[in-house]
Design an enzyme around this catalytic site. Structure first.
Site, PDB file in Angstrom:
ATOM      1  N   GLY A 124       0.705  -1.311   0.087  1.00 33.03           N
ATOM      2  CA  GLY A 124      -0.008   0.005  -0.120  1.00 33.03           C
ATOM      3  C   GLY A 124       0.718   1.229  -0.032  1.00 33.03           C
ATOM      4  O   GLY A 124       2.037   1.311  -0.300  1.00 33.03           O
ATOM      5  N   CYS A 125       0.113   2.268   0.539  1.00 27.26           N
ATOM      6  CA  CYS A 125       0.839   3.712   0.359  1.00 27.26           C
ATOM      7  C   CYS A 125       2.067   3.923   1.179  1.00 27.26           C
ATOM      8  O   CYS A 125       2.867   4.779   0.754  1.00 27.26           O
ATOM      9  CB  CYS A 125      -0.301   4.680   0.578  1.00 27.26           C
ATOM     10  SG  CYS A 125      -1.740   4.557  -0.365  1.00 27.26           S
ATOM     11  N   TYR A 126       2.235   3.137   2.323  1.00 24.72           N
ATOM     12  CA  TYR A 126       3.492   3.281   3.244  1.00 24.72           C
ATOM     13  C   TYR A 126       4.490   2.646   2.473  1.00 24.72           C
ATOM     14  O   TYR A 126       5.774   2.734   2.880  1.00 24.72           O
ATOM     15  CB  TYR A 126       3.272   2.710   4.456  1.00 24.72           C
ATOM     16  CG  TYR A 126       2.868   1.673   4.711  1.00 24.72           C
ATOM     17  CD1 TYR A 126       4.058   0.904   4.969  1.00 24.72           C
ATOM     18  CD2 TYR A 126       1.647   1.021   4.878  1.00 24.72           C
ATOM     19  CE1 TYR A 126       3.717  -0.730   5.214  1.00 24.72           C
ATOM     20  CE2 TYR A 126       1.571  -0.265   4.946  1.00 24.72           C
ATOM     21  CZ  TYR A 126       2.457  -1.206   5.240  1.00 24.72           C
ATOM     22  OH  TYR A 126       2.370  -2.301   5.306  1.00 24.72           O
TER      23      TYR A 126
END
Length: 369
Positions: A155-157
């Site tokens: 995901g985004c991290y």
């Protein structure tokens, strides 16, 4: 022990740049919304803080008769399958990631592709094997001996995981030259669903790629960002509030409106955990680089940490111009910051955050070197 330096960042975008209002019109037609629902959707898109997004799918700005990815039918049926979307991912991800790497290395004329020792690929929007890493070796002409690692489906991290791994490699082997490449084609995964989660994710996500070179020494003429420390935390209460699953028609995002509140609750402890290990406090931080997961996320962090809106200017600009490109986004923010630094900023600290499924909260402290 040597420290690692993020010495250059490159970015790349697909060719189709669309205003939010144009994408909203596509969604209204695809979802067959009535007038009342259409008005609510347009309010959501206007409130997103996004003006334009880039996509590998030209259909979002076209009439059905001109579609290339979706069927030219009123209801988009038969809806594209996972295999159709993964084929489009492979076709779009490789050239986009290649362009980001070339943009990165263009800032370092003394660095050749032959000198790269490690390649870390980061993505959550497509998978295949032999994968993106091997395709990039071929596309870029990297040595066949380059050591490859894939950070998938986080995901985004996930860019932070790539940077932390690069940091460990450089500290262990100071001659290492580690290329971290994030590429996300989020818009391949539009879901024709009226749930709030899907309406929100359709309003936020976009496509883009970013590449960063991490080494033990400065290779360019300008400032670098030394990786000083990292800290990760989980907010278990958000386990079901942000998630990413593979469905029959693409990858399905769960993105609850409660996510900003969970980040607000956890961001103070996350910051303290990172800074206290170095006997620092927030007053010692000169620059902020936050993954702009959404406008509300940026606002609640400002409120929780007492930050002025101007401190978040790079994140707001990336959100406004590009939307949320998942893992690549925070590198876009760091690139803007790096581009305005001079030798006068030497020694100043940069605090960076990113968030993703779990609910995972990641933080990174860098120093201008």
């Amino acid at each position: 022990m040597p420290e690692s330096h993020l010495c250059a960042i490159g970015t790349a975008l697909p060719p189709h740049r669309l205003p939010q209002a144009t994408i909203a019109d596509f969604m209204i037609r695809a979802l067959a919304l009535d007038d009342a629902a259409a008005r609510k959707l347009r309010v959501l898109y206007r409130a997103s803080g996004i003006e334009t997004r880039h996509t590998v799918v030209p259909d979002y700005g076209r009439e059905p008769a001109d579609f290339e990815f979706y069927p030219p039918t009123a209801n988009l049926e038969p809806f594209p399958t996972v295999s159709r979307r993964m084929a489009a991912y492979r076709a779009g991800a490789v050239p986009l990631a290649t362009a980001a790497v070339r943009d990165c290395l263009a800032a370092l004329p003394n660095v050749t592709v032959a000198s790269i020792t490690h390649l870390i690929t980061v993505s959550c929007t497509g998978m295949y094997a032999p994968g993106l890493d091997i395709d990039l070796v071929t596309a870029l002409g990297l040595p066949h001996t380059v050591q490859r690692t894939a950070v998938n489906f986080m995901g985004c991290y996930a860019a932070f995981n790539g940077l932390k791994l690069a940091d460990a490699l450089v500290r262990a082997t100071p001659t290492a030259r580690v290329l971290v490449v994030c590429v996300e084609l989020c818009t391949l995964h539009f879901q024709k669903d009226l749930t709030d989660d899907h309406l929100l994710s359709n309003a936020l996500f976009a496509d883009g790629a970013a590449a960063a070179l991490v080494v033990a020494e400065s290779l360019g003429s300008g400032p670098t960002l030394a990786l000083e420390a990292a800290h990760c935390a989980l907010e278990p209460a958000g386990h079901a509030e942000m998630a990413w699953h593979i469905g029959d028609s693409g990858f399905e995002m769960t993105l609850s409106s409660y996510v900003p509140d969970l980040i607000r609750a956890g961001i103070g402890n996350l910051t303290d955990g990172l800074l206290q290990a170095l006997n620092l406090d927030l007053a010692d931080v000169a620059h902020i680089a936050i993954h702009p997961g959404g406008r509300r996320i940026l606002e609640v962090i400002e409120q929780a940490l007492g930050l002025p809106r101007a401190a978040n200017r790079h994140a707001y600009a990336v959100l406004r111009e590009y939307g949320n490109m998942s893992s690549a986004t925070v590198l876009f923010v760091l690139r803007r910051l790096l581009g305005e630094l001079t030798t006068a900023n030497r020694g100043e600290r940069v605090l960076s955050f990113a968030f993703g499924p779990g609910l995972t909260l990641e933080s990174l402290l860098l120093r201008v070197a």
